[in-house]
Design a protein around this motif. Structure first.
Motif: not given
Length: 69
Positions: A1-12, A15-17, A24-31
């Motif tokens: 669920m980590l998503q990196l968005t590159y821009s010329s000025k910043f990186i957004m 991340y998971p709450d 992760f939704k629909n994945y009950q093995r990881l907590c």
């Protein structure tokens, strides 16, 4: 669920709450451990996770050594 968005000025970063039990939704093995630990001798960070094939609540049963420091 980590998503990196590159821009010329910043990186957004998206991340998971850490307050949700399952990052992760629909994945009950990881907590996130901080949401299931009840033993005060076990200290974990906000994003410490555990993956178990049977049941994620087994973590404290699988701790072999717990020493007071």
């Amino acid at each position: 669920m980590l998503q990196l968005t590159y821009s010329s000025k910043f990186i957004m970063i998206d991340y998971p709450d850490p307050n949700r039990l399952y990052p992760f939704k629909n994945y009950q093995r990881l907590c996130f451990l901080k949401n299931i630990i009840t033993n005060p001798n076990i200290i974990v960070g906000d994003f410490t996770y555990y993956d178990d094939l049977e049941n994620t609540n087994n973590f404290e049963n699988n701790v072999l050594y717990s020493y007071l420091v």
